[in-house]
Structures are given as C-alpha cells and as structure tokens.
Motif scaffolding. Structure first.
Motif, PDB file in Angstrom:
ATOM      1  N   LEU A 284     -15.803   3.010  -2.268  1.00 12.59           N
ATOM      2  CA  LEU A 284     -14.787   2.749  -1.259  1.00 12.59           C
ATOM      3  C   LEU A 284     -13.467   3.414  -1.633  1.00 12.59           C
ATOM      4  N   VAL A 285     -13.089   3.328  -2.906  1.00 10.81           N
ATOM      5  CA  VAL A 285     -11.859   3.981  -3.364  1.00 10.81           C
ATOM      6  C   VAL A 285     -11.938   5.484  -3.134  1.00 10.81           C
ATOM      7  N   GLU A 286     -13.096   6.065  -3.434  1.00  8.64           N
ATOM      8  CA  GLU A 286     -13.280   7.509  -3.232  1.00  8.64           C
ATOM      9  C   GLU A 286     -13.160   7.871  -1.750  1.00  8.64           C
ATOM     10  N   LEU A 287     -13.739   7.039  -0.889  1.00  9.61           N
ATOM     11  CA  LEU A 287     -13.670   7.282   0.547  1.00  9.61           C
ATOM     12  C   LEU A 287     -12.223   7.276   1.030  1.00  9.61           C
ATOM     13  N   LEU A 288     -11.458   6.277   0.611  1.00  7.74           N
ATOM     14  CA  LEU A 288     -10.065   6.157   1.066  1.00  7.74           C
ATOM     15  C   LEU A 288      -9.186   7.248   0.456  1.00  7.74           C
ATOM     16  N   ALA A 289      -9.481   7.623  -0.779  1.00  7.39           N
ATOM     17  CA  ALA A 289      -8.692   8.679  -1.433  1.00  7.39           C
ATOM     18  C   ALA A 289      -8.810  10.003  -0.694  1.00  7.39           C
ATOM     19  N   GLY A 290      -9.882  10.163   0.072  1.00  9.71           N
ATOM     20  CA  GLY A 290     -10.043  11.383   0.867  1.00  9.71           C
ATOM     21  C   GLY A 290      -9.031  11.507   1.988  1.00  9.71           C
ATOM     22  N   LYS A 291      -8.309  10.428   2.274  1.00  7.89           N
ATOM     23  CA  LYS A 291      -7.281  10.455   3.315  1.00  7.89           C
ATOM     24  C   LYS A 291      -5.878  10.590   2.730  1.00  7.89           C
ATOM     25  N   THR A 292      -5.779  11.014   1.483  1.00  2.78           N
ATOM     26  CA  THR A 292      -4.499  11.122   0.775  1.00  2.78           C
ATOM     27  C   THR A 292      -3.412  11.767   1.631  1.00  2.78           C
ATOM     28  N   ASP A 293      -2.278  11.075   1.729  1.00  7.82           N
ATOM     29  CA  ASP A 293      -1.125  11.579   2.486  1.00  7.82           C
ATOM     30  C   ASP A 293       0.098  10.782   2.033  1.00  7.82           C
ATOM     31  N   PRO A 294       1.062  11.417   1.357  1.00  9.27           N
ATOM     32  CA  PRO A 294       2.234  10.684   0.839  1.00  9.27           C
ATOM     33  C   PRO A 294       3.137  10.129   1.928  1.00  9.27           C
ATOM     34  N   ASP A 295       2.937  10.548   3.174  1.00 10.47           N
ATOM     35  CA  ASP A 295       3.750  10.043   4.285  1.00 10.47           C
ATOM     36  C   ASP A 295       2.998   9.004   5.118  1.00 10.47           C
ATOM     37  N   LEU A 296       1.819   8.599   4.661  1.00 10.68           N
ATOM     38  CA  LEU A 296       0.966   7.720   5.458  1.00 10.68           C
ATOM     39  C   LEU A 296       1.025   6.271   4.967  1.00 10.68           C
ATOM     40  N   VAL A 297       1.212   5.358   5.928  1.00  9.07           N
ATOM     41  CA  VAL A 297       1.042   3.928   5.681  1.00  9.07           C
ATOM     42  C   VAL A 297      -0.345   3.581   6.219  1.00  9.07           C
ATOM     43  N   LEU A 298      -1.258   3.282   5.313  1.00  4.88           N
ATOM     44  CA  LEU A 298      -2.658   3.072   5.690  1.00  4.88           C
ATOM     45  C   LEU A 298      -3.014   1.583   5.587  1.00  4.88           C
ATOM     46  N   ASP A 299      -3.486   1.051   6.695  1.00  6.83           N
ATOM     47  CA  ASP A 299      -3.911  -0.356   6.753  1.00  6.83           C
ATOM     48  C   ASP A 299      -5.426  -0.382   6.916  1.00  6.83           C
ATOM     49  N   VAL A 300      -6.123  -0.802   5.864  1.00  2.96           N
ATOM     50  CA  VAL A 300      -7.595  -0.801   5.843  1.00  2.96           C
ATOM     51  C   VAL A 300      -8.082  -2.232   6.031  1.00  2.96           C
ATOM     52  N   ARG A 301      -9.061  -2.397   6.901  1.00  2.00           N
ATOM     53  CA  ARG A 301      -9.625  -3.722   7.166  1.00  2.00           C
ATOM     54  C   ARG A 301     -11.142  -3.630   7.079  1.00  2.00           C
ATOM     55  N   LEU A 302     -11.717  -4.427   6.198  1.00  2.54           N
ATOM     56  CA  LEU A 302     -13.168  -4.483   6.061  1.00  2.54           C
ATOM     57  C   LEU A 302     -13.699  -5.525   7.032  1.00  2.54           C
ATOM     58  N   VAL A 303     -14.684  -5.144   7.806  1.00  4.84           N
ATOM     59  CA  VAL A 303     -15.232  -6.035   8.831  1.00  4.84           C
ATOM     60  C   VAL A 303     -16.746  -6.118   8.698  1.00  4.84           C
ATOM     61  N   GLY A 304     -17.337  -6.980   9.508  1.00  4.80           N
ATOM     62  CA  GLY A 304     -18.787  -7.107   9.519  1.00  4.80           C
ATOM     63  C   GLY A 304     -19.287  -8.035   8.428  1.00  4.80           C
ATOM     64  N   VAL A 305     -20.514  -7.783   8.002  1.00  4.11           N
ATOM     65  CA  VAL A 305     -21.179  -8.633   7.009  1.00  4.11           C
ATOM     66  C   VAL A 305     -21.362  -7.835   5.724  1.00  4.11           C
TER      67      VAL A 305
END
Length: 394
Positions: A284-305
């Motif tokens: 999961l960390v690797e997946l999110l790190a692929g969106k690296t952007d120093p100007d981005l405020v990223l709000d991640v929400r895990l859903v489902g089961v």
C-alpha cells in the motif's frame, strides 16, 4: 470599462503548525501565489488591484516580509496599476496594526499627490481614484469585532456621489467579513446581509474572509469572495484562485463579469481504495508513493472488507509517506470480514438470516446509504458472535 484583480486572505507569515518541517515551504507558496496575482494583473493590464483584508496572517511580521510585499506593489505602481487594501481580522487596524508600524504605500513608492497604493483605515473609509473615474469604499474599524455593519448607510454616500453634477462612474466596495447565515455566522466579527448589499448601490462588492471562491448577486449588486490565493489550511480545496473582474456599460445598463483564475499551487485529491485489493502494508505504501507530489494534499480512505490477516499501522504509513506529499492522511473505513469460515446451511434460519443480511448490505452500499449499511453490518457481526458462542454485552 474598469478591470480589476480581486484577492484577499493571502495570510502571509502564517505559521502552519500542522505541517512541521514543510511549514516554511508552504509560506513561500503563499507568497508565490501573491506574486502570481501581481503577475496576472500586469499581464492582463488591469486598472485596479484590490486586497480585501488579511494580506498578513497577523500584525507581527518581520520588516523583510513587509518589504517583499511593498516590492510587489511597486511593480504594479510602475505599470500604473492602482492598489487599494483594507485590513482584515488577522491584520486588524488596532493600535498594534502592521499598517501603523509600516507605511506600506511609501515603501511601495506611492505618494499622496498621486496615490498608487492606498490602505483604507477608520479615518479614511474611501478613496476617489479620479484617473479611473472610480470611488472605492472600504469601511474598516479599529477593533476586530465591528460595532456595526460596514455597509450601514453606505447607500446614502453612493447615492449622493451619483447625484453630483459630474458623477463618478464606478463605485466599488470592499468588506472583510461574513454574509449573514442564521446559526452559522452569528458570532463572526464582521457580518453583513444580502439586503444591505442590494441596498448599497455599489457596482461591485469585493469580499474577503471566506477562503473559498464564490460569487453571487443581491439585487443589482454583484459580489464575490475571491478566496485565498493559496490554501491556508489543508481542508481548503476551493482556495487557490483570484478573480478577474470587468465592469462595463453605462448608468442605464451595466454588466459585471467575474472570472476565476488559478494562482495557487496546492492541489487536493481524495482516493478510495478497496481494502480487499491490498496485499500488505508495504504494498500500500508503494502504491501511494507512486503519486508523489510535494504540492498535493492526499486524503486516502480504505473501504470495503479487509482480510483478517491484513495488519496496517496508519500512523507508521503517514510518517513513511510524509516526505512525498505536502500532507497525507490515511483513514481506515474498511470493516473486517464478517462471514469468515463456513456459514450455516441456507436451509436453516441462521443461514438464511445471514445471507439475507449480506444481500441487504450490498444493496445499501450500492445505493450510497453508508449509515444504514453500517447498522446492518453491526447486526451481522452481532449475529455471527452469537452463533459462535461468544458472550455479548448489550
């Protein structure tokens, strides 16, 4: 035609305590957005540059910060673009006001004979800009909480000015405060009503205080909040703009055009991830790190089961991802698998009940009824615990 750049709530010098080491970088982003607003004014060759309060985040600022602002205003003055500023609720015009400590107009090279930069104050609530055939009205107070609406009786001043033998063409207002919303803005320091706006007789009202860009019309009067040119808090996903305003026409028929222009760098993104697709925390960390952007405020929400064997430490992930973003938040809204293991036969009451409840949850989730789906999940979890022979406290 009168062409205006309208900005407000720049909040230069904001502390950003929630950003830690990135606070200084965000302060520079705010100044860069202010400079971008000045660049826009120059490229668009506007007539007037309005700052509707809270240019500074507080009245305590180092001289170098004030001089940086003055240098930007001097660029406008050199191009014959006039600037009018009103204090806000953060840089309020009290005894400790930054506008008393520093003569911003003089620092920007303006002079009383031809004011290219004007800071309105309680003793100078308006300025007649003869070269623009415009009066800018901006009543402010020497206290943070206004003793009354800054639009009180403004209509009489505007009507009187329009009745003169050679009337001024344009009347522009500036207010740093909230439009009255019952139950929401009652305790705000400065409050005006749409009825007061409609009765003001203004051609345009430039508002500050709300950090999201929005506009409207009260009677014949167009008004707008420019919003903050750069996000001051990390939930302000409608900040980042200034307004390019054009007033056109004559006394019988006038038009106001308001255009939003992006000047801020901060971006916001919300990402929902199905927990069932997550193999592990490192994945999961690797997946999110692929969106690296120093100007981005990223709000991640895990859903489902999520699987029972998926072990996630949200704080640890946020710390690992922090250098890659301006701000990242990971929230776990997923639920544990409620039907792990063999189910009772569908021919039994318990088996039929569980399957029926699962079907209802799926329908509610598909319909977006999250609250009802949560209630049904709780009922299913309770039923599974009872079937497994666990003691349940009610």
């Amino acid at each position: 035609m009168l062409r205006i750049i309208h900005t407000a709530d720049v909040h230069l010098g904001a502390r950003h305590d929630d950003l830690g080491e990135q606070a200084a970088a965000q302060r520079e982003c705010q100044f860069a957005a202010f400079r971008a607003a000045v660049d826009l004014a120059l490229s668009e060759k506007v007539d007037l540059f309005l700052i509707a309060g809270d240019l500074f985040d507080s009245n305590v600022q180092p001289r170098r910060s004030v001089e940086r602002v003055a240098a930007e205003l001097a660029r406008l003055a050199e191009s014959r673009i006039r600037t009018v500023i009103i204090p806000g609720t953060h840089d309020v015009y009290d005894r400790a006001s930054i506008y008393r400590a520093y003569d911003l107009a003089t620092l920007a090279g303006s002079n009383p004979a031809e004011p290219m930069v004007t800071v309105l104050d309680p003793d100078h609530p308006s300025i007649h800009l003869a070269a623009l055939d415009t009066i800018v009205h901006g009543r402010v107070f020497a206290t943070k909480r206004a003793p009354h609406s800054p639009l009180l009786d403004l209509a009489s001043d505007v009507v009187s000015a329009r009745a003169e033998e050679t009337p001024v063409t344009w009347h522009v207002g500036m207010v740093h405060g909230s439009i009255a919303i019952p139950g929401k803005t009652d305790r705000d320091e400065v409050v005006i009503t749409t009825e007061e706006i409609a009765a003001s007789g203004l051609d345009y009202l430039a508002l500050g205080h709300w950090h999201s860009t929005q506009s409207g019309k009260a009677g014949a009067v167009a008004y707008a909040y420019s919003g903050a040119p750069e996000a001051v808090a990390l939930d302000q996903d409608r900040a980042g703009k200034v307004l390019l305003v054009e007033l056109d026409g004559h006394a019988a028929e006038r038009t106001t055009t308001i255009k939003e222009v992006q000047v801020g760098r901060t971006r916001f993104d919300k990402l929902e991830i199905d927990a069932a697709t997550i193999a592990s925390q490192p994945a999961l960390v690797e997946l999110l790190a692929g969106k690296t952007d120093p100007d981005l405020v990223l709000d991640v929400r895990l859903v489902g089961v999520r699987r029972d064997d998926l072990d996630l430490d949200l704080d640890e992930m946020e710390i690992a991802l922090a250098p890659a973003f301006l701000k990242v938040r990971v929230r776990d809204a997923a639920v544990p698998a409620l039907t792990e293991g063999p189910l009772p036969s569908p021919d039994t009451i318990a088996g039929a009940f569980i399957r029926d409840l699962e079907a209802r949850i799926a329908v509610l989730e598909a319909a977006g009824s999250a609250a009802e789906a949560t209630e049904q999940r709780d009922a299913l979890r309770l039923g599974r615990l009872l079937l497994a022979g666990h003691e349940v406290s009610l």
